[in-house]
Design a protein around this motif. Structure first.
Motif, PDB file in Angstrom:
ATOM      1  N   VAL A   1      90.143 -85.029  30.210  1.00 50.37           N
ATOM      2  CA  VAL A   1      89.125 -84.964  30.339  1.00 50.37           C
ATOM      3  C   VAL A   1      88.169 -84.589  29.563  1.00 50.37           C
ATOM      4  N   VAL A   2      88.009 -83.631  29.826  1.00 52.06           N
ATOM      5  CA  VAL A   2      86.388 -82.306  28.733  1.00 52.06           C
ATOM      6  C   VAL A   2      87.308 -82.406  27.765  1.00 52.06           C
ATOM      7  N   THR A   3      88.516 -82.295  27.513  1.00 48.82           N
ATOM      8  CA  THR A   3      88.834 -82.215  25.955  1.00 48.82           C
ATOM      9  C   THR A   3      88.941 -83.351  25.426  1.00 48.82           C
TER      10      THR A   3
ATOM     11  N   PHE B   1      76.670 -78.709  15.545  1.00 52.69           N
ATOM     12  CA  PHE B   1      78.534 -78.197  16.142  1.00 52.69           C
ATOM     13  C   PHE B   1      79.061 -77.185  16.777  1.00 52.69           C
ATOM     14  N   ALA B   2      77.666 -76.102  16.215  1.00 53.82           N
ATOM     15  CA  ALA B   2      77.812 -74.737  17.260  1.00 53.82           C
ATOM     16  C   ALA B   2      77.460 -74.710  18.290  1.00 53.82           C
ATOM     17  N   TYR B   3      76.896 -75.199  18.722  1.00 55.13           N
ATOM     18  CA  TYR B   3      76.147 -75.697  20.166  1.00 55.13           C
ATOM     19  C   TYR B   3      76.716 -76.451  20.833  1.00 55.13           C
ATOM     20  N   LEU B   4      77.490 -77.762  20.314  1.00 60.76           N
ATOM     21  CA  LEU B   4      78.850 -78.596  20.929  1.00 60.76           C
ATOM     22  C   LEU B   4      79.813 -78.090  21.344  1.00 60.76           C
ATOM     23  N   ASN B   5      80.344 -77.148  20.994  1.00 63.73           N
ATOM     24  CA  ASN B   5      82.080 -76.211  20.781  1.00 63.73           C
ATOM     25  C   ASN B   5      81.523 -75.209  21.769  1.00 63.73           C
ATOM     26  N   LEU B   6      80.511 -74.459  21.774  1.00 63.94           N
ATOM     27  CA  LEU B   6      79.756 -73.952  22.439  1.00 63.94           C
ATOM     28  C   LEU B   6      79.700 -74.231  24.112  1.00 63.94           C
ATOM     29  N   PHE B   7      80.024 -75.183  24.100  1.00 67.53           N
ATOM     30  CA  PHE B   7      78.881 -76.682  25.640  1.00 67.53           C
ATOM     31  C   PHE B   7      80.768 -76.782  26.014  1.00 67.53           C
ATOM     32  N   VAL B   8      81.663 -77.445  24.851  1.00 63.78           N
ATOM     33  CA  VAL B   8      82.799 -77.570  26.197  1.00 63.78           C
ATOM     34  C   VAL B   8      83.444 -76.390  26.021  1.00 63.78           C
ATOM     35  N   PHE B   9      83.402 -74.872  25.455  1.00 63.60           N
ATOM     36  CA  PHE B   9      84.026 -74.015  25.722  1.00 63.60           C
ATOM     37  C   PHE B   9      83.965 -73.729  27.210  1.00 63.60           C
ATOM     38  N   SER B  10      82.063 -73.570  26.989  1.00 70.04           N
ATOM     39  CA  SER B  10      82.087 -73.368  28.817  1.00 70.04           C
ATOM     40  C   SER B  10      82.645 -73.865  30.132  1.00 70.04           C
TER      41      SER B  10
ATOM     42  N   THR C   1      85.058 -75.928  29.938  1.00 69.04           N
ATOM     43  CA  THR C   1      86.914 -75.330  29.722  1.00 69.04           C
ATOM     44  C   THR C   1      87.174 -74.575  30.440  1.00 69.04           C
ATOM     45  N   MET C   2      86.319 -73.138  30.739  1.00 68.79           N
ATOM     46  CA  MET C   2      86.092 -72.376  31.468  1.00 68.79           C
ATOM     47  C   MET C   2      85.978 -72.550  32.968  1.00 68.79           C
ATOM     48  N   LEU C   3      85.100 -73.142  32.720  1.00 71.85           N
ATOM     49  CA  LEU C   3      84.863 -73.400  34.512  1.00 71.85           C
ATOM     50  C   LEU C   3      85.609 -74.044  35.284  1.00 71.85           C
ATOM     51  N   VAL C   4      86.299 -75.187  34.426  1.00 68.08           N
ATOM     52  CA  VAL C   4      87.498 -75.938  35.032  1.00 68.08           C
ATOM     53  C   VAL C   4      88.518 -75.089  35.261  1.00 68.08           C
ATOM     54  N   LEU C   5      89.225 -73.957  34.496  1.00 67.56           N
ATOM     55  CA  LEU C   5      89.923 -73.489  34.069  1.00 67.56           C
ATOM     56  C   LEU C   5      89.842 -71.798  35.253  1.00 67.56           C
ATOM     57  N   ALA C   6      89.196 -71.334  35.946  1.00 60.85           N
ATOM     58  CA  ALA C   6      88.116 -70.314  36.020  1.00 60.85           C
ATOM     59  C   ALA C   6      89.034 -70.261  37.301  1.00 60.85           C
ATOM     60  N   GLY C   7      89.243 -69.012  37.875  1.00 61.46           N
ATOM     61  CA  GLY C   7      90.750 -68.803  39.043  1.00 61.46           C
ATOM     62  C   GLY C   7      89.688 -67.599  40.221  1.00 61.46           C
ATOM     63  N   ASN C   8      89.048 -67.970  40.263  1.00 58.93           N
ATOM     64  CA  ASN C   8      87.525 -67.080  40.873  1.00 58.93           C
ATOM     65  C   ASN C   8      86.319 -67.639  41.138  1.00 58.93           C
ATOM     66  N   PHE C   9      85.572 -67.660  42.483  1.00 59.10           N
ATOM     67  CA  PHE C   9      84.121 -68.015  42.555  1.00 59.10           C
ATOM     68  C   PHE C   9      83.108 -66.938  41.067  1.00 59.10           C
ATOM     69  N   LEU C  10      83.504 -66.042  41.150  1.00 60.38           N
ATOM     70  CA  LEU C  10      82.408 -65.301  40.230  1.00 60.38           C
ATOM     71  C   LEU C  10      82.505 -66.110  38.710  1.00 60.38           C
ATOM     72  N   LEU C  11      83.803 -66.269  37.617  1.00 64.88           N
ATOM     73  CA  LEU C  11      83.894 -67.027  36.778  1.00 64.88           C
ATOM     74  C   LEU C  11      83.279 -67.986  36.321  1.00 64.88           C
TER      75      LEU C  11
ATOM     76  N   GLU D   1      76.776 -71.607  34.701  1.00 63.49           N
ATOM     77  CA  GLU D   1      75.363 -70.592  34.288  1.00 63.49           C
ATOM     78  C   GLU D   1      75.636 -70.801  32.423  1.00 63.49           C
ATOM     79  N   ALA D   2      76.659 -70.947  31.604  1.00 59.36           N
ATOM     80  CA  ALA D   2      77.302 -71.352  30.706  1.00 59.36           C
ATOM     81  C   ALA D   2      76.759 -72.776  30.099  1.00 59.36           C
ATOM     82  N   VAL D   3      77.254 -73.633  31.248  1.00 61.08           N
ATOM     83  CA  VAL D   3      76.646 -74.905  30.746  1.00 61.08           C
ATOM     84  C   VAL D   3      75.626 -75.189  30.941  1.00 61.08           C
ATOM     85  N   GLY D   4      74.913 -74.548  31.783  1.00 57.39           N
ATOM     86  CA  GLY D   4      73.132 -75.002  31.651  1.00 57.39           C
ATOM     87  C   GLY D   4      72.331 -74.799  30.499  1.00 57.39           C
ATOM     88  N   LEU D   5      72.782 -73.124  30.369  1.00 57.16           N
ATOM     89  CA  LEU D   5      72.514 -72.439  28.811  1.00 57.16           C
ATOM     90  C   LEU D   5      72.322 -73.604  27.679  1.00 57.16           C
ATOM     91  N   CYS D   6      74.232 -74.417  27.433  1.00 56.24           N
ATOM     92  CA  CYS D   6      74.079 -75.130  26.301  1.00 56.24           C
ATOM     93  C   CYS D   6      73.832 -76.651  26.429  1.00 56.24           C
TER      94      CYS D   6
END
Length: 605
Positions: A70-72, A96-105, A107-117, A123-128
């Motif tokens: 869905v995200v990608t 486009f730099a911001y847009l790429n950073l948003f999707v990266f954040s 994607t990493m949120l979805v892939l994270a394997g622990n609650f701290l990551l 927070e990165a999504v909120g910044l974007c």
């Protein structure tokens, strides 16, 4: 980000292929998890401090696979669309730099394997979102909207951060696998506290009551940003987090009830506001808030697969609607007011067809994706014995059908209400913008039939997610099931017919739309005055307190104390300076006096 000044108008040649590559990689991962694989790789150690250890690790299962697609996938279509929509913008490379950073954040949120990551990229999504909502920062409204989104999200994220810390204190780990294994050892009250704090973060990120106020103002950003935030990324993070942490919420029990009722209240509240809005993007914004309420109601009822399925279908038709609205705005030279539209069906054929598909998908036309996903939520509420929730969500479905049809009639099928000059310049969008519309329209048509048809063993989508969320078998045949489907069809038809009678038989006068006719209409036009209430109860008192601290307390008390210390030091130094006479006799006398006192002290002992 670093070489935007050099890249300039060629930025999309980097950003769009990057997203397409990410989508292909997501397809490979999805194929792996579809075959039964689960990936939990540890990339590298991250923080080691005493008893606290955590690593950058991934957690990939069927739920992750769905979210990655869905995200990608939707993110790629929005990037492609942006190449046409933003082509004249001076901040093209920065966008486009911001847009790429948003999707990266995300994607990493979805892939994270622990609650701290998860928290870091939360927070990165909120910044974007701050960067993209306030992208046109020279506009005061855009700058204010970016700040508002950032600050309101910080309120929810404060609770989320406390929940993560409490979770580590209680279990000594933040890794998903370890947490979900040990969750049964948590006292119920502890699990409730942690779950509600995590849900506080979800309310901020996914715009649930009472932290919803940032999302309608986010319309100040570029329209593709609205599509990305409201369809595929940021606002779905809260639903994903609650579904991912379902073991923790189930341990509480009470927390799930809170999630369900907050979702129901938000679904109804936002739908009532969407009935009367005149800005095409604001109608869709309140619709997003409402549909997120349906998703939270589903996960609160334990129908996790139904909630995630609605997340997926909503990503398709809501991205389609926002991009369709962007096409209308592009064709009308920046016009967003429904009162100055109409008659576009013959001038923007592709946009009309695809946006109609998206609106009918949102409204719940039988056969389209939104019908199947919303019906699963309603069925889960009914079969779970939550008849009040079922009835309220059915009312929300009626309002959804009404405001979706109202948008279509006012923008496309009623008579034109724009000026002759504006009508003369109406044009269809270029192919780079209409191609994503067709793809999303096709997904809206086929997604429900492909994976959403119910059976005794759940939908095909629910069976795919069975390793994450066990399937609860429900009898989908018989009179009850037919009654539920019939009610959904009746509600959809009633909403469309009512909108048709109000806006189609007679020409609609622009001045008759959006003008409050009674106190209830005024209440809805002003979004229940929630922003005014927050301004009165929170913003103004805090501003007054800050002004007092800056002009009085800081100047008179803080500065006064600091200055007093300085004056004491100066006075003391002036006194001590008096004994520095420069005469050797005085110094010798002082030394003698000191020696006498020292001897006297020693003798006295």
């Amino acid at each position: 980000m670093l070489f935007g000044g050099v890249i300039g108008r060629r930025a999309h040649w980097i950003a769009v292929p990057a997203l397409f590559g990410s989508f292909l990689a997501s397809c490979i991962v999805f194929a792996g998890v579809a075959g039964g694989a689960t990936y939990t790789p540890t990339l590298f150690p991250w923080i080691v401090a005493g008893d606290f250890e955590t690593a950058v690790a991934a957690y990939v299962d069927p739920l992750t696979g769905v979210m990655l697609l869905v995200v990608t996938g939707v993110g790629f279509l929005i990037h492609l669309y942006s190449a046409g929509y933003m082509h004249d913008d001076p901040g093209y490379a920065r966008y486009f730099a911001y847009l790429n950073l948003f999707v990266f954040s995300m994607t990493m949120l979805v892939l994270a394997g622990n609650f701290l990551l998860l928290y870091v990229f939360w927070e990165a999504v909120g910044l974007c979102s701050y960067l993209l909502i306030g992208f046109w920062y020279t506009r005061p409204a855009a700058a204010q909207a970016g700040k508002k989104a950032f600050i309101v999200n910080r309120v929810g994220d404060f609770g989320f951060g406390l929940g993560v810390m409490w979770l580590w204190t209680a279990l000594g780990t933040l890794d998903y696998g370890a947490v979900f294994t040990a969750v049964d050892t948590l006292p119920t009250t502890t699990a409730t506290g942690i779950a509600l704090l995590l849900f506080m973060g979800a309310c901020g990120k996914s715009a649930q009551l009472p932290l919803h106020t940032w999302l309608p103002d986010a319309m100040e950003g570029p329209t593709p940003v609205s599509a990305l935030i409201h369809a595929a990324t940021m606002v779905t993070a809260g639903v994903y987090m609650v579904a991912r942490s379902h073991a923790l919420f189930e341990r509480s029990g009470v927390a799930l009830e809170v999630v369900a009722w907050v979702g129901v209240a938000t679904a109804l509240f936002a739908a009532t506001i969407g009935l009367v809005q005149t800005d095409i993007k604001r109608v869709l914004a309140y619709s997003t808030v409402s549909q997120l309420g349906y998703m939270f109601a589903a996960v609160g009822l334990g129908a996790y697969a139904a909630g995630i399925f609605h997340l997926v279908t909503h990503a398709f038709f809501k991205a389609l609607l926002f991009l369709g609205a962007g096409s209308v705005i592009h064709g009308l030279g920046g016009q967003q007011d429904l009162r100055k539209m109409g008659g576009l069906s013959s001038r923007m054929v592709t946009t009309t067809i695809t946006t109609t598909v998206g609106a009918l998908g949102l409204a719940g036309l039988p056969g389209l994706a939104g019908f199947f996903s919303k019906d699963e939520i309603l069925a889960a509420a009914f079969h779970g014995g939550h008849r009040a929730i079922w009835a309220l969500l059915l009312v929300g479905a009626f309002m959804t059908a009404f405001y979706s049809s109202r948008l279509l009639f006012l923008a496309f099928y009623s008579g034109p209400r724009m000026t002759k000059e504006a009508a003369h310049h109406v044009h269809e969008s270029p192919g780079v913008m209409t191609l994503p519309l067709w793809v999303l329209a096709i997904l809206t048509v086929v997604a429900g039939v492909a994976v959403g048809i119910p059976s005794e063993h759940g939908t095909r989508f629910a069976r795919f997610l069975a390793p994450v969320f066990p399937v609860h078998e429900v009898a989908h045949g018989g009179g009850v099931a037919m009654m539920l489907i019939a009610m959904a069809v009746i509600v959809f038809t009633a909403g469309v017919v009512l909108a048709w009678f109000l806006y189609m038989p007679a020409p609609v006068r622009a001045e008759a739309i959006g003008r409050p006719r009674n106190p209830v209409h005024a209440l809805l036009l002003n979004a229940w005055y929630v922003d005014a209430l927050y301004d009165l109860a929170v913003v103004r008192p805090l501003f007054a307190l800050s002004t007092f601290c800056a002009r009085s307390f800081d100047v008179k008390v803080v500065d006064g104390l600091v200055n007093a210390v300085g004056r004491v030091v100066v006075a003391g130094a002036a006194g001590l300076r008096q004994i520095q006479t420069g005469y050797s006799v005085n110094y010798a006398l002082t030394m003698l006096a000191g020696a006498v006192l020292l001897v006297a002290f020693l003798l006295a002992r």
